[in-house]
Design a protein around this motif. Structure first.
Motif, short mmCIF file in Angstrom:
data_model
loop_
_atom_site.label_atom_id
_atom_site.label_comp_id
_atom_site.label_asym_id
_atom_site.label_seq_id
_atom_site.Cartn_x
_atom_site.Cartn_y
_atom_site.Cartn_z
N UNK B 5 -30.58 -18.81 33.88
CA UNK B 5 -29.42 -19.15 33.05
C UNK B 5 -28.42 -20.01 33.82
N UNK B 52 -21.81 -32.30 24.82
CA UNK B 52 -22.07 -31.24 23.85
C UNK B 52 -23.04 -30.20 24.41
N UNK B 56 -22.12 -26.37 24.85
CA UNK B 56 -22.91 -25.32 24.20
C UNK B 56 -23.41 -24.32 25.24
N UNK B 59 -20.56 -22.15 26.48
CA UNK B 59 -20.18 -21.13 25.51
C UNK B 59 -21.19 -19.98 25.51
N UNK B 60 -22.46 -20.34 25.56
CA UNK B 60 -23.50 -19.31 25.55
C UNK B 60 -23.39 -18.42 26.80
N UNK B 62 -20.78 -17.98 28.74
CA UNK B 62 -19.53 -17.21 28.79
C UNK B 62 -19.62 -15.97 27.89
N UNK B 63 -20.28 -16.12 26.73
CA UNK B 63 -20.43 -14.97 25.83
C UNK B 63 -21.42 -13.96 26.42
N UNK B 64 -22.48 -14.49 27.00
CA UNK B 64 -23.50 -13.60 27.56
C UNK B 64 -22.97 -12.83 28.77
N UNK B 66 -19.76 -12.43 29.50
CA UNK B 66 -18.40 -11.92 29.25
C UNK B 66 -17.40 -12.45 30.27
#
Lengths: 139, 96
Positions: B5, B52, B56, B59-60, B62-64, B66
């Motif tokens: 990742x 972009x 993207x 964002x992915x 950062x959400x994964x 946290x």
């Protein structure tokens, strides 16, 4: 390829991408904690769908959209810039939902963030405004 | 988050930074000083897609992972500056 064919492909990709976005948003918004084995299996399948269908559809729609905007000379139009702001936000939201989906699979005991519950109505409103901007071109 | 990742995030950072440098450092001078706008016409959308992709992926991740909001904001801000993407790449490499 002529403009209408490109536009048809662009719209097809948009439909697939938006469908995937709603699937992610609604699944995560109604997700309960802790997640049982069956629910986790469904989340894994949704993750695979997101990776191999929704994600590539987003890449294709961006590529086709930018190409059409440039070749048709519509980059200066105000409606297109307003639409661009919204679709950038929708793409960022897709990234957030994809990451949340991954975390939901990896950690079945951890609840998803509360703001996820707001994503389905935000999506519905944004998609409606994008459709109006793209079809009616009000300004 | 796995090493893979972070590797994806690092690649996205480098591609974003490189296309921004090509746009600002090569294509824009070619347009304004030598009257050759084709390079901007090519590099504009290429950098747009690279930016972009980075956004993207950020964002992915950062959400994964946290991540704190300040960290996401800093990475997004750095991506807008020439060479900032390379700083992002080093920061992500240090997290692995």
């Amino acid at each position: 390829m002529d403009y209408l064919t490109l536009k048809s492909l662009h719209v097809a990709c948009v439909l697939v991408h938006v469908g995937g976005l709603f699937a992610n948003a609604l699944t995560l918004a109604f997700l309960e904690t802790p997640r049982d084995t069956a629910r986790l299996a469904a989340l894994r399948r949704l993750r695979i769908w997101d990776r191999f269908v929704t994600g590539p559809a987003m890449i294709a729609l961006w590529g086709l959209g930018l190409y059409m905007a440039q070749t048709s000379g519509q980059f200066g139009a105000a409606w297109l810039w307003a639409k661009l702001v919204l679709v950038v936000a929708l793409s960022a939201l897709h990234g957030l939902l994809a990451g949340t989906l991954r975390r939901a699979v990896a950690d079945p005991l951890r609840p998803v963030h509360g703001w996820i519950g707001w994503t389905p109505p935000f999506l519905a409103a944004s998609v409606a405004v994008v459709a109006i901007l793209a079809v009616a071109k009000p300004f | 988050m796995s090493v893979r990742d972070y590797a994806l995030l690092r690649v996205a950072s480098v591609v974003e930074a490189t296309t921004l440098l090509a746009l600002v450092g090569v294509a824009v001078p070619l347009k304004h000083f030598w009257g050759w706008p084709d390079a901007v016409r090519l590099m504009g959308p290429v950098h747009g897609l690279a930016f972009l992709s980075f956004g993207w992926t950020l964002m992915q991740a950062s959400a994964q992972g946290d991540w704190p909001r300040a960290e996401v904001f800093r990475a997004a801000l750095l991506a807008c500056l020439p060479f900032g993407g390379f700083v992002n790449e080093r920061r992500f490499a240090a997290k692995v």
